[in-house]
Design a protein around this motif. Structure first.
Motif, mmCIF file in Angstrom:
data_model
loop_
_atom_site.group_PDB
_atom_site.id
_atom_site.type_symbol
_atom_site.label_atom_id
_atom_site.label_comp_id
_atom_site.label_asym_id
_atom_site.label_seq_id
_atom_site.Cartn_x
_atom_site.Cartn_y
_atom_site.Cartn_z
ATOM 1 N N ARG A 87 -19.276 23.164 41.705
ATOM 2 C CA ARG A 87 -19.855 23.776 40.500
ATOM 3 C C ARG A 87 -20.436 25.109 40.897
ATOM 4 N NH1 ARG A 87 -23.626 18.845 39.016
ATOM 5 N NH2 ARG A 87 -25.191 20.002 40.204
ATOM 6 N N TRP A 88 -20.242 26.114 40.075
ATOM 7 C CA TRP A 88 -20.951 27.363 40.333
ATOM 8 C C TRP A 88 -21.504 27.938 39.056
ATOM 9 C CZ3 TRP A 88 -19.006 31.327 37.572
ATOM 10 C CH2 TRP A 88 -17.630 31.483 37.409
ATOM 11 N N ARG A 89 -22.458 28.849 39.248
ATOM 12 C CA ARG A 89 -23.072 29.570 38.133
ATOM 13 C C ARG A 89 -23.245 30.999 38.604
ATOM 14 N NH1 ARG A 89 -28.423 27.029 37.242
ATOM 15 N NH2 ARG A 89 -29.147 28.571 38.721
ATOM 16 N N ASP A 90 -23.037 31.967 37.713
ATOM 17 C CA ASP A 90 -23.207 33.357 38.146
ATOM 18 C C ASP A 90 -24.391 34.017 37.450
ATOM 19 O OD1 ASP A 90 -22.351 34.364 35.659
ATOM 20 O OD2 ASP A 90 -20.291 34.691 36.339
ATOM 21 N N GLY A 93 -24.776 33.859 33.782
ATOM 22 C CA GLY A 93 -24.922 32.543 33.159
ATOM 23 C C GLY A 93 -23.606 31.815 32.961
ATOM 24 N N GLU A 94 -22.502 32.417 33.406
ATOM 25 C CA GLU A 94 -21.226 31.707 33.326
ATOM 26 C C GLU A 94 -21.237 30.567 34.333
ATOM 27 O OE1 GLU A 94 -17.663 34.657 32.013
ATOM 28 O OE2 GLU A 94 -18.548 35.081 33.962
ATOM 29 N N GLN A 95 -20.553 29.473 33.976
ATOM 30 C CA GLN A 95 -20.506 28.313 34.857
ATOM 31 C C GLN A 95 -19.099 27.770 34.925
ATOM 32 O OE1 GLN A 95 -23.544 25.358 34.308
ATOM 33 N NE2 GLN A 95 -24.680 26.687 32.915
ATOM 34 N N ARG A 96 -18.897 26.975 35.950
ATOM 35 C CA ARG A 96 -17.574 26.389 36.101
ATOM 36 C C ARG A 96 -17.700 25.166 37.000
ATOM 37 N NH1 ARG A 96 -12.237 27.586 34.739
ATOM 38 N NH2 ARG A 96 -11.426 25.667 35.591
ATOM 39 N N SER A 97 -16.920 24.146 36.750
ATOM 40 C CA SER A 97 -16.907 22.958 37.594
ATOM 41 C C SER A 97 -15.467 22.491 37.753
ATOM 42 C CB SER A 97 -17.756 21.863 36.944
ATOM 43 O OG SER A 97 -17.767 20.727 37.768
#
Lengths: 103, 151
Positions: A87-90, A93-97
């Protein structure tokens, strides 16, 4: 739009090795376009790797991490069929898993 | 004391610390700083903020990297710690505008060895700082950069 994290998790001799590459521009906020315009900062700030539901790596990044952050590390345990997820967040505020099955 | 400082940094108290550091002219704030410690400039100041001001140079921490790297935008680096119970690895670049590149928390069971790729603005020392049972262990290595990456 974000792109999937490329992940490979391989179990061997009681350890699982994780290799991952998260597609991301990792803009520092200092780069200028040919016309002189500053490219806004855009980088992953937090990245977490989980084995099934357990956290096995918690990373915090600044903008000095290269474009498309790449990591290789290993944790104890893991057998083929388990799940490894990233999981990441930039900073916007974008996120991805994304996840993969351990091989 | 150092442990307390680390807790302060992890919590909301960091704002107060940084306000003070900012007033002292130590810190500049880039836009959208994710975590205050990434906004601190200079190896000594970052180590101080991490509670590691008294870190000792240790042969048990190794930085594996090429001596000379063509492209500073993508410098492969591996950190290996043989310090028992290594729980956190910080990667710093002396000559970068953003000194702290990455901070890795290693839960129990995760090997204190990882590879990543960082940006380097110019030839510089890279510093690996390892926390283990309240103590800090540090390794330094110079990496020569032919073409600086926009770090």
């Amino acid at each position: 739009m974000t792109e999937p994290v490329r992940i490979r998790a391989t179990a061997s001799e009681g350890m699982t090795q994780v290799r991952l590459m998260a597609a991301h521009p990792m803009e520092t906020g200092r780069r200028r376009l040919p016309d002189g315009a500053l490219v806004p900062a855009h980088y992953i700030t937090d990245l977490t790797v989980l084995h099934n539901a357990r956290v096995v790596l918690q990373a915090r990044f600044g903008p000095s991490v290269s474009r498309d952050p790449y990591l290789v590390f290993s944790f104890a345990g893991g057998v083929p069929g388990d799940t490894v997820s990233v999981r990441w967040r930039d900073n916007r505020g974008e996120q991805r898993s994304d996840s993969v099955t351990v091989r | 004391m150092d442990q307390a400082r680390r807790r302060v940094l992890k919590g909301g108290g960091a704002v107060g610390v940084l306000t003070w550091l900012g007033a002292a002219g130590v810190v500049s704030f880039p836009a959208h700083a994710a975590e205050p410690v990434f906004a601190i400039h200079g190896v000594a100041a970052v180590m101080e903020a991490l509670g590691a001001a008294g870190a000792t140079e240790s042969a048990a921490v190794e930085i594996h990297a090429a001596e000379i790297v063509e492209n500073g935008a993508m410098v492969p680096v591996e950190v290996v710690s043989r310090v028992p119970a290594s729980r956190q690895i910080a990667l710093l670049v002396d000559q970068n505008p953003t000194t702290l590149a990455a901070l890795f928390d290693l839960p129990e069971g995760t090997a204190p060895q990882l590879q990543t790729r960082i940006k380097m603005a110019k030839t510089s020392h890279v510093i690996a700082l390892v926390e283990a049972e309240g103590g800090f262990h540090v390794a330094r290595r110079e990496i020569k950069i032919v073409q600086g990456g926009c770090a």
